[in-house]
Design a protein around this motif. Structure first.
Motif, PDB file in Angstrom:
ATOM      1  N   LEU A 312       0.776  -1.351   0.009  1.00  0.00           N
ATOM      2  CA  LEU A 312      -0.060  -0.016   0.060  1.00  0.00           C
ATOM      3  C   LEU A 312       0.877   1.330   0.150  1.00  0.00           C
ATOM      4  O   LEU A 312       0.350   2.414  -0.433  1.00  0.00           O
ATOM      5  CB  LEU A 312      -0.680  -0.098   1.339  1.00  0.00           C
ATOM      6  N   ASP A 313       2.218   1.266   0.453  1.00  0.00           N
ATOM      7  CA  ASP A 313       3.122   2.441   0.715  1.00  0.00           C
ATOM      8  C   ASP A 313       3.490   2.948  -0.990  1.00  0.00           C
ATOM      9  O   ASP A 313       4.267   1.944  -1.514  1.00  0.00           O
ATOM     10  CB  ASP A 313       4.110   1.832   1.354  1.00  0.00           C
ATOM     11  N   PRO A 314       3.209   3.860  -1.346  1.00  0.00           N
ATOM     12  CA  PRO A 314       3.450   4.241  -2.701  1.00  0.00           C
ATOM     13  C   PRO A 314       4.991   4.565  -2.866  1.00  0.00           C
ATOM     14  O   PRO A 314       5.493   4.806  -3.906  1.00  0.00           O
ATOM     15  CB  PRO A 314       2.598   5.646  -2.995  1.00  0.00           C
ATOM     16  N   ASP A 315       5.577   4.764  -1.863  1.00  0.00           N
ATOM     17  CA  ASP A 315       6.805   5.144  -1.740  1.00  0.00           C
ATOM     18  C   ASP A 315       8.097   3.780  -1.827  1.00  0.00           C
ATOM     19  O   ASP A 315       9.268   3.977  -1.802  1.00  0.00           O
ATOM     20  CB  ASP A 315       7.498   5.778  -0.529  1.00  0.00           C
ATOM     21  N   THR A 316       7.429   2.853  -1.999  1.00  0.00           N
ATOM     22  CA  THR A 316       8.210   1.485  -1.909  1.00  0.00           C
ATOM     23  C   THR A 316       7.796   0.659  -3.293  1.00  0.00           C
ATOM     24  O   THR A 316       6.879   0.820  -3.733  1.00  0.00           O
ATOM     25  CB  THR A 316       8.482   0.707  -0.722  1.00  0.00           C
TER      26      THR A 316
END
Length: 368
Positions: A312-316
């Motif tokens: 869910l984390d867009p930064d990974t």
């Protein structure tokens, strides 16, 4: 020297990407093998069937003799176990070999082979290597839209793969939906892949092979029986479907140790039941643990011994998470490498014993 290849796909072939072995992590990161959570291959956490090990050991003195070229003793045991006759069965060096035989025998060069995307990679890898044409139905929800799948079956479709539980999501099709697919493709061979069916809390749909003459049901000894390294699988189908598969298989593709181990494993219900109970316990445990995470979620509905993890984390992305887990002693599968159609937002992890599930969740929580 330039040699002619059978198909253009062999000029730059794509290969299956298996889960990493635990000793790779040990060599790379210095983590002891027994502390590595090996969650990328859906192997049995309790090891092989003890009855199979005993039977294989007993058979060692006979390996100077050829086995039955059709694995007839194993076909006899399968027939007795599942209520068929030996002529209903074909045995292979792993279920994957049976998949290859199906593609070779039931789709001509250029023939269309229908599958979902993502799916078990061997469907399209074998099809491409043999010069057949994979046809995909994308499944962004990670469940098979049966109506759309029926629409994708064309007059020149040769093989229709149905994976139940689905790989990589573990989602499940009810019997009525499987029947709809089989009945919509009377001109094609429907291959129902039940490699992980023991974990579905159902007996599966092996009985359907006795009702349809365009269906083959596939199973493996690699998972619940714990014989992944032995390489053994089978298909059950109408007897008329079996001779073409026998004709294209290597003559002695299943050896004496495989036959002995398979026969004994079929009688080891205690080992299978223990394994299934542990996986169901591990699934309940890890489902609760994932509620602690806000950067990852489990794709719901798995009926297998693996689960799909959405990032869910867009930064990974999946590769960064995969590498970070390796550094923490956890092996999973990077969806972008292992499955066409998953891109960079998913990982597939085995469901295993609770302490292995804790290792996974704790490692995910520890990622920067």
């Amino acid at each position: 020297m330039t040699l002619k290849l059978a198909t253009p796909a062999l000029e730059n072939p794509e290969f299956y990407v298996p889960g990493l072995p635990a000793d790779w992590v040990t060599a790379r990161y210095g983590i002891p093998v027994n502390e590595v959570a090996k969650l990328g291959s859906a192997e049995n956490p309790f090891g092989p069937s003890p009855k199979a090990v005993a039977a294989i050991t007993h058979e060692l003195g006979n390996i100077h003799m050829y086995a039955s070229w059709t694995a007839e003793p194993l076909r006899d045991a399968l027939a007795e176990k599942y209520g068929y006759v030996p002529e209903n069965f074909v045995c292979g060096s792993g279920e994957t070999e049976v998949i290859a035989l199906i593609i070779r025998a039931y789709a001509e060069p250029g023939g269309k082979v229908l599958m979902t995307r993502p799916c078990f990679p061997m469907y399209h890898l074998f099809a491409e290597a043999e010069g057949r044409q994979p046809v995909y139905l994308d499944t962004p929800t990670m469940t098979c839209d049966v109506d759309a799948y029926l629409d994708a079956i064309e007059h020149d479709t040769r093989i229709v793969f149905v994976t139940n539980p689905h790989s990589p999501s573990g989602t499940w099709l009810e019997e009525a939906d499987v029947r709809r697919i089989v009945e919509a493709a009377p001109h094609a061979l429907v291959a129902l892949d039940e490699a992980y069916v023991h974990y579905s809390d159902t007996p599966g749909y092996l009985h359907l092979a006795g009702e349809y003459d365009n269906l083959i049901v596939l199973r493996t000894f690699s998972k619940a029986f714990g014989l992944a390294g032995l390489r053994l699988g089978f298909g059950v189908a109408h007897p008329d479907l079996i001779p073409p598969l026998l004709a294209v298989k290597p003559t002695w593709n299943v050896g004496r140790l495989q036959i002995a181990g398979g026969i004994a494993a079929l009688a080891d219900d205690e080992h299978v039941d223990r394994t299934v109970a542990a996986i169901l316990e591990g699934k309940a445990h890890v489902t609760g643990r994932f509620e602690e995470l806000d950067r990852f979620r489990l794709v719901p509905g798995t009926r297998s011994n693996f689960m799909l993890i959405e990032i869910l984390d867009p930064d990974t992305d999946s590769t960064r998470v995969f590498d970070g887990l390796l550094e923490r002693g956890v092996i999973v599968k990077d969806g972008s490498v292992s499955f066409r159609g998953l891109e960079k937002r998913y990982l597939r992890s085995d469901i295993n014993l609770p302490h292995r599930m804790d290792h996974l969740v704790d490692a995910l929580a520890d990622l920067p």
